[in-house]
Design a protein around this motif. Structure first.
Motif, PDB file in Angstrom:
ATOM      1  N   ALA A   2       3.802  13.287 -16.140  1.00 32.54           N
ATOM      2  CA  ALA A   2       2.340  13.210 -16.075  1.00 32.54           C
ATOM      3  C   ALA A   2       1.747  12.278 -17.119  1.00 32.54           C
ATOM      4  N   SER A   3       2.585  11.674 -17.974  1.00 30.84           N
ATOM      5  CA  SER A   3       2.046  10.732 -18.952  1.00 30.84           C
ATOM      6  C   SER A   3       1.693   9.395 -18.296  1.00 30.84           C
ATOM      7  N   GLN A   4       2.096   9.223 -17.036  1.00 29.67           N
ATOM      8  CA  GLN A   4       1.730   8.012 -16.293  1.00 29.67           C
ATOM      9  C   GLN A   4       0.206   7.937 -16.181  1.00 29.67           C
ATOM     10  N   ASP A   5      -0.332   6.760 -16.199  1.00 26.47           N
ATOM     11  CA  ASP A   5      -1.782   6.581 -16.081  1.00 26.47           C
ATOM     12  C   ASP A   5      -2.171   6.714 -14.607  1.00 26.47           C
ATOM     13  N   ILE A   6      -2.627   7.892 -14.224  1.00 27.26           N
ATOM     14  CA  ILE A   6      -2.955   8.140 -12.817  1.00 27.26           C
ATOM     15  C   ILE A   6      -4.163   7.329 -12.379  1.00 27.26           C
ATOM     16  N   SER A   7      -5.091   7.062 -13.290  1.00 30.22           N
ATOM     17  CA  SER A   7      -6.247   6.233 -12.924  1.00 30.22           C
ATOM     18  C   SER A   7      -5.784   4.847 -12.500  1.00 30.22           C
ATOM     19  N   GLU A   8      -4.835   4.313 -13.219  1.00 30.02           N
ATOM     20  CA  GLU A   8      -4.292   2.998 -12.871  1.00 30.02           C
ATOM     21  C   GLU A   8      -3.545   3.062 -11.538  1.00 30.02           C
ATOM     22  N   MET A   9      -2.801   4.138 -11.323  1.00 28.52           N
ATOM     23  CA  MET A   9      -2.095   4.309 -10.048  1.00 28.52           C
ATOM     24  C   MET A   9      -3.078   4.320  -8.882  1.00 28.52           C
ATOM     25  N   LEU A  10      -4.155   5.076  -9.033  1.00 30.39           N
ATOM     26  CA  LEU A  10      -5.123   5.191  -7.951  1.00 30.39           C
ATOM     27  C   LEU A  10      -5.884   3.893  -7.732  1.00 30.39           C
ATOM     28  N   THR A  11      -6.115   3.154  -8.800  1.00 32.66           N
ATOM     29  CA  THR A  11      -6.742   1.837  -8.650  1.00 32.66           C
ATOM     30  C   THR A  11      -5.834   0.917  -7.844  1.00 32.66           C
ATOM     31  N   ARG A  12      -4.525   0.957  -8.123  1.00 32.02           N
ATOM     32  CA  ARG A  12      -3.573   0.135  -7.359  1.00 32.02           C
ATOM     33  C   ARG A  12      -3.560   0.551  -5.885  1.00 32.02           C
ATOM     34  N   VAL A  13      -3.630   1.857  -5.628  1.00 27.21           N
ATOM     35  CA  VAL A  13      -3.664   2.340  -4.249  1.00 27.21           C
ATOM     36  C   VAL A  13      -4.896   1.784  -3.538  1.00 27.21           C
ATOM     37  N   TRP A  68       0.840  -1.198   0.000  1.00 23.14           N
ATOM     38  CA  TRP A  68       0.000   0.000   0.000  1.00 23.14           C
ATOM     39  C   TRP A  68       0.877   1.252   0.000  1.00 23.14           C
ATOM     40  N   ARG A  69       1.907   1.245   0.850  1.00 22.29           N
ATOM     41  CA  ARG A  69       2.846   2.371   0.903  1.00 22.29           C
ATOM     42  C   ARG A  69       3.513   2.596  -0.462  1.00 22.29           C
ATOM     43  N   ASP A  70       3.949   1.514  -1.094  1.00 23.78           N
ATOM     44  CA  ASP A  70       4.612   1.634  -2.400  1.00 23.78           C
ATOM     45  C   ASP A  70       3.665   2.170  -3.471  1.00 23.78           C
ATOM     46  N   ALA A  71       2.397   1.768  -3.420  1.00 17.02           N
ATOM     47  CA  ALA A  71       1.413   2.282  -4.383  1.00 17.02           C
ATOM     48  C   ALA A  71       1.215   3.782  -4.184  1.00 17.02           C
ATOM     49  N   ILE A  72       1.168   4.221  -2.938  1.00 14.30           N
ATOM     50  CA  ILE A  72       1.015   5.653  -2.658  1.00 14.30           C
ATOM     51  C   ILE A  72       2.281   6.407  -3.056  1.00 14.30           C
ATOM     52  N   TRP A  73       3.433   5.796  -2.879  1.00 11.70           N
ATOM     53  CA  TRP A  73       4.679   6.449  -3.292  1.00 11.70           C
ATOM     54  C   TRP A  73       4.654   6.786  -4.780  1.00 11.70           C
ATOM     55  N   GLN A  74       4.041   5.941  -5.580  1.00 10.77           N
ATOM     56  CA  GLN A  74       3.969   6.227  -7.016  1.00 10.77           C
ATOM     57  C   GLN A  74       3.164   7.496  -7.282  1.00 10.77           C
ATOM     58  N   VAL A  75       2.078   7.678  -6.560  1.00  9.46           N
ATOM     59  CA  VAL A  75       1.279   8.898  -6.711  1.00  9.46           C
ATOM     60  C   VAL A  75       2.075  10.097  -6.192  1.00  9.46           C
ATOM     61  N   GLU A  76       2.788   9.909  -5.084  1.00  7.41           N
ATOM     62  CA  GLU A  76       3.631  10.984  -4.548  1.00  7.41           C
ATOM     63  C   GLU A  76       4.725  11.375  -5.538  1.00  7.41           C
ATOM     64  N   ARG A  77       5.313  10.385  -6.176  1.00  4.34           N
ATOM     65  CA  ARG A  77       6.370  10.666  -7.162  1.00  4.34           C
ATOM     66  C   ARG A  77       5.804  11.521  -8.302  1.00  4.34           C
ATOM     67  N   LEU A  78       4.601  11.238  -8.712  1.00  2.00           N
ATOM     68  CA  LEU A  78       3.940  12.049  -9.736  1.00  2.00           C
ATOM     69  C   LEU A  78       3.704  13.465  -9.204  1.00  2.00           C
TER      70      LEU A  78
END
Length: 194
Positions: free
Chosen positions: A134-145, A117-127
């Motif tokens: 910002a070309s990262q798929d944020i919807s996918e990131m948030l789904t993983r979180v 869970w922490r690692d998934a949130i880190w990806q959003v934080e990195r963004l």
């Protein structure tokens, strides 16, 4: 001597009864002490699980506010980048401290789920910090979180012996996302965390 022999069974009975009482009391006290210790550690484990979840949600909320402009239709209130970075730094310090408590008191499945869970949130934080573009798929990131959070809560509830059915949120959040009228310019739906 005859008197002693006639009273010997009674004396042996008293001795056996006394030893039985001592043994039974000792076993009962030991069981009560173990239960007391178990309750004590369960309370501390619960506190560690809750503190970790709060610290992660705090970081995630700030990251969501910092990325609100990347998610048209987002319910997050945008935050100034400098203020957001300062808040992320503060929440990172708190998260580090509660992580140590979790490592000390948590069971293995819960610690593994917490790390995911922490690692998934880190990806959003990195963004949010601009470390990844910002070309990262944020919807996918948030789904993983959201999915990682569900796994964490399932593991924590199991560790604590909490019953009562599922409290998973990711499916409901995904469904709410699909029912939103706004979409990103490339046709993807905006995403927020619940």
């Amino acid at each position: 001597m005859d008197t002693l022999l006639t009273q010997l069974p009674a004396l042996l009975g008293v001795l056996v009864g006394t030893l039985g009482t001592i043994l039974a009391t000792s076993l009962a006290d030991r069981a009560r002490w173990r239960r007391s210790q178990s309750v004590r550690w369960d309370e501390r484990r619960l506190d560690a699980y809750v503190a970790f979840a709060h610290a992660l949600k705090e970081s995630h909320a700030v990251a969501l506010r910092m990325t609100a402009d990347l998610r048209p239709g987002s319910y997050s209130h945008p935050i100034d980048r400098d203020e957001g970075l300062a808040r992320l730094a503060e929440s990172d310090g708190r998260r580090t401290i509660v992580w140590e408590n979790l490592l000390l008191l948590g069971d293995e499945p819960t610690v593994v789920a917490a790390a995911n869970w922490r690692d998934a949130i880190w990806q959003v934080e990195r963004l949010a910090r601009g470390i990844v573009d910002a070309s990262q798929d944020i919807s996918e990131m948030l789904t993983r979180v959201n999915e990682a959070r569900d796994v964490y809560y399932r593991a924590a509830r199991s560790s604590l012996g909490v019953r009562g059915g599922s409290v998973e949120q990711s499916a409901a959040l995904r469904q709410a996302l699909l029912s939103r009228p706004s979409a990103t310019p490339d046709g993807r739906m905006a995403a927020d965390d619940g």
